[in-house]
Scaffold this motif. Sequence first.
Motif, PDB file in Angstrom:
ATOM      1  N   ALA A 185       0.845  -1.203   0.000  1.00 42.72           N
ATOM      2  CA  ALA A 185       0.000   0.000   0.000  1.00 42.72           C
ATOM      3  C   ALA A 185       0.877   1.249   0.000  1.00 42.72           C
ATOM      4  CB  ALA A 185      -0.906  -0.016   1.225  1.00 42.72           C
ATOM      5  N   MET A 186       1.926   1.222   0.823  1.00 48.21           N
ATOM      6  CA  MET A 186       2.831   2.380   0.857  1.00 48.21           C
ATOM      7  C   MET A 186       3.509   2.569  -0.490  1.00 48.21           C
ATOM      8  SD  MET A 186       4.505   1.845   4.624  1.00 48.21           S
ATOM      9  CE  MET A 186       5.708   3.149   4.436  1.00 48.21           C
ATOM     10  N   THR A 187       3.871   1.454  -1.120  1.00 49.27           N
ATOM     11  CA  THR A 187       4.497   1.540  -2.443  1.00 49.27           C
ATOM     12  C   THR A 187       3.540   2.193  -3.438  1.00 49.27           C
ATOM     13  OG1 THR A 187       5.619  -0.513  -1.911  1.00 49.27           O
ATOM     14  CG2 THR A 187       5.692   0.176  -4.194  1.00 49.27           C
ATOM     15  N   LEU A 188       2.287   1.756  -3.384  1.00 52.82           N
ATOM     16  CA  LEU A 188       1.290   2.341  -4.289  1.00 52.82           C
ATOM     17  C   LEU A 188       1.097   3.829  -3.994  1.00 52.82           C
ATOM     18  CD1 LEU A 188      -1.566  -0.319  -4.565  1.00 52.82           C
ATOM     19  CD2 LEU A 188      -0.046   0.471  -6.377  1.00 52.82           C
ATOM     20  N   LEU A 189       1.058   4.163  -2.706  1.00 54.40           N
ATOM     21  CA  LEU A 189       0.846   5.564  -2.336  1.00 54.40           C
ATOM     22  C   LEU A 189       2.019   6.431  -2.789  1.00 54.40           C
ATOM     23  CD1 LEU A 189      -0.680   5.029   1.215  1.00 54.40           C
ATOM     24  CD2 LEU A 189      -1.845   5.971  -0.777  1.00 54.40           C
ATOM     25  N   LEU A 190       3.225   5.901  -2.631  1.00 57.85           N
ATOM     26  CA  LEU A 190       4.393   6.662  -3.081  1.00 57.85           C
ATOM     27  C   LEU A 190       4.372   6.829  -4.591  1.00 57.85           C
ATOM     28  CD1 LEU A 190       7.246   5.264  -0.800  1.00 57.85           C
ATOM     29  CD2 LEU A 190       6.253   7.542  -0.781  1.00 57.85           C
ATOM     30  N   PRO A 242      -2.504  15.018   2.304  1.00 60.71           N
ATOM     31  CA  PRO A 242      -2.772  16.450   2.092  1.00 60.71           C
ATOM     32  C   PRO A 242      -2.412  16.922   0.685  1.00 60.71           C
ATOM     33  CG  PRO A 242      -0.765  16.144   3.354  1.00 60.71           C
ATOM     34  CD  PRO A 242      -1.352  14.784   3.176  1.00 60.71           C
ATOM     35  N   MET A 243      -1.853  16.058  -0.122  1.00 62.13           N
ATOM     36  CA  MET A 243      -1.521  16.439  -1.496  1.00 62.13           C
ATOM     37  C   MET A 243      -2.095  15.411  -2.448  1.00 62.13           C
ATOM     38  SD  MET A 243       2.545  15.682  -1.224  1.00 62.13           S
ATOM     39  CE  MET A 243       2.740  16.614   0.270  1.00 62.13           C
ATOM     40  N   LEU A 244      -2.045  15.739  -3.713  1.00 59.34           N
ATOM     41  CA  LEU A 244      -2.673  14.870  -4.705  1.00 59.34           C
ATOM     42  C   LEU A 244      -1.930  13.531  -4.794  1.00 59.34           C
ATOM     43  CD1 LEU A 244      -4.794  14.574  -6.959  1.00 59.34           C
ATOM     44  CD2 LEU A 244      -3.081  15.480  -8.549  1.00 59.34           C
ATOM     45  N   VAL A 245      -2.635  12.444  -4.530  1.00 55.89           N
ATOM     46  CA  VAL A 245      -2.077  11.092  -4.680  1.00 55.89           C
ATOM     47  C   VAL A 245      -2.888  10.411  -5.778  1.00 55.89           C
ATOM     48  CG1 VAL A 245      -1.641   8.874  -3.583  1.00 55.89           C
ATOM     49  CG2 VAL A 245      -1.347  10.974  -2.284  1.00 55.89           C
ATOM     50  N   GLU A 246      -2.314  10.352  -6.938  1.00 55.57           N
ATOM     51  CA  GLU A 246      -3.020   9.826  -8.110  1.00 55.57           C
ATOM     52  C   GLU A 246      -2.353   8.506  -8.501  1.00 55.57           C
ATOM     53  OE1 GLU A 246      -5.447  11.840  -9.454  1.00 55.57           O
ATOM     54  OE2 GLU A 246      -5.986  10.615 -11.189  1.00 55.57           O
TER      55      GLU A 246
END
Lengths: 328, 348
Positions: B28-33, B304-308
């Motif tokens: 999940a963290m990998t995807l979020l990054l 707080p920022m765009l995570v696309e």
Amino acid sequence: MPDLSVSDLTVEYSSGGYVARPIDGLDLLTSAGSLTLLMGPSGCGKTTLLSCVGAMLTPTRGAVRFGDIDVTNLAGAAMTSYRQSGVGFVFQGFNLVSSLTVLENVMVPLWAARVPRREARDRATALLERVGLEGRAKDRPGDLSGGQQQRVAIARALAMDPPMILADEPTAHLDYIQVEDVIRLIRELATGERIVLVATHDHRLMPLADQILELSKGFGAVARPPERRHLAAGEEVFAQGSVSDLIYVVESGEIEIVRERSDGGTDPVSTSHPGQYFGEMGPICGLPRSATARAVAPSDVVGYTVRDFREQIGPSSIGSLLSEGAPQ
Amino acid sequence: MLTAALRDLQWRRRRFAVAVLGAALVFAMTLLLTGLSNGFVEEATRTQQAFGVDAWVVPSGASGPFLGATPLAASTATDIAAEPGVQMASPFAYARVAAGDDGGRDVNLFAVPPGGPGVPDPDEGRAPERAGEVLVSSKLGADPGEQVVLLGRTFEVVGVVDGSTALGGVANVFATLEDAQALIFSGQPIASAIATRGVPTSVPAGLRVATPTDARDDLLRPLRQPRLAVTVLAMLLWVIAATIIGSVVYMTAIERVRDFAVFKAVGVPTRDIGIGLVAQSVFLALVAALFGAIAGLLLAPLFPMLVEIPGFAFLALPVLAAVVGVLASVLSVRRALSVDPTVAFRGP
């Protein structure tokens, strides 16, 4: 059905840097349809022999033949095939796979041999019926008693209907109630033309055996007169790994005891002079010699059986005998 | 023998569940990054596209109209408008300025003359038409009719653009050029760039044409290092995921030495034992990837920022997870292959 023949079998390995030879020049011939017991103390090579016959260990020397199969030289797919269908194993600790059900444990060899699933299930179910555990098929091994687990292990060994069963201490962890069924099953396995080879300490199996092979001569096994030997310098009294029933006393000269290392060298252990004795541990405990004894200079030694030797030193001195003598 | 591998998964399900949970969080963290890195690009692209500009004219030495801008005379727009291919040209100003009564928050200030190209279509209200009016990002939390303070000067919010940000979640504010010149150029008639509709085929000496892609890259320029750091972190996370799965499978392989010995003794081909371990590891990785994808989707809006998170990441995740599973099983397979079948003869 094939016979099992073992000839001049020798197994050597390194133990703590020294050469250990649990089996040295063993011969054995077992006919189809017989139950053979391999008996002897721990370390005498019973399990090693089973490993060689089961194609799990390559001997240093000698041959194992099962019918037309040269077991000693099996490798790769032929070895896997032999283990799958040529031989069935019953292990001392049952060795059932905890995560599998009882039925699945019996099916493992059938899975390995790519037997279709339905056929494998039917075969395993029939075998569980044969060992009287048809109602426990879905249980885990941990839910069964020791005797029941061993019966499952026997069913597993029979899964591929092998012509030979190798059993290592199959009654070792069973009480007298549990052991009855297992003993009966083992005897039944050998009633057809199947060879059953059992390594055991259990004397309860002896009356059922067709053949008993004692792998180690025990304490005071043979009564015979003292053996007097004159040795030239460098001549061996006995070799490491050999088995004999004599304790030696030095009359003249000097005997050195050396231990053979696995790299071919030797380590000195002790030296015996006139009036001293050596080589007592092997005969007393029924073990192979753990070192080599040879004359440093022309020497005379006398070999006594354990019984004769004890009579000479007196029964109260046996403790000091072991603590004061040279190794082996 | 896959059945044996499956049964072992069931048998040790609690341990494997913990491994799946850990690996899923890492995935999940990998995807979020990945989504974060992609979000930087996406917000820069959206911001640039929202201006509705076909080209930018900047001084030859400038790398772009925003962060790499070199000021030029606002009147240059008149010369550019006369160039072939240009339908409209207007001076454009950009600066990052402090907002709020205490100046405690940064915003991106973009400005063009009213009616010129370079102002996005508002989702609520209208574009600024006179001095003292601003169009703001919804991220600023101000509605039309409210006031905002930029560099100590108060402006009236006349319109709102949903989620308009740049430079990693910094809210955008759109003002008139006159106000921007007063705020950032001390009232001098200068601009950061000239925005055009239509692409000029030639420009006066000392100037050059920057494409929309150049402009987007100019917005991304300060984020190059953070994006690189994010990429390195993502790769490290793949390694961590492989380590989590690998260590659990390896621990299991150590505990199953006797099982493997028995399997070998009864004639199970060594290859089948290895395949079973690889299958276990890949299965764990794939289940972790599934949960990781779900967790990634649930957690992305909390940032707080765009995570696309790009679509390809969801497609690549199971493939990479399978590779992680295979790599994670290497040590276990080696361990299993080295097991001596005579171990089965040892007592309990």
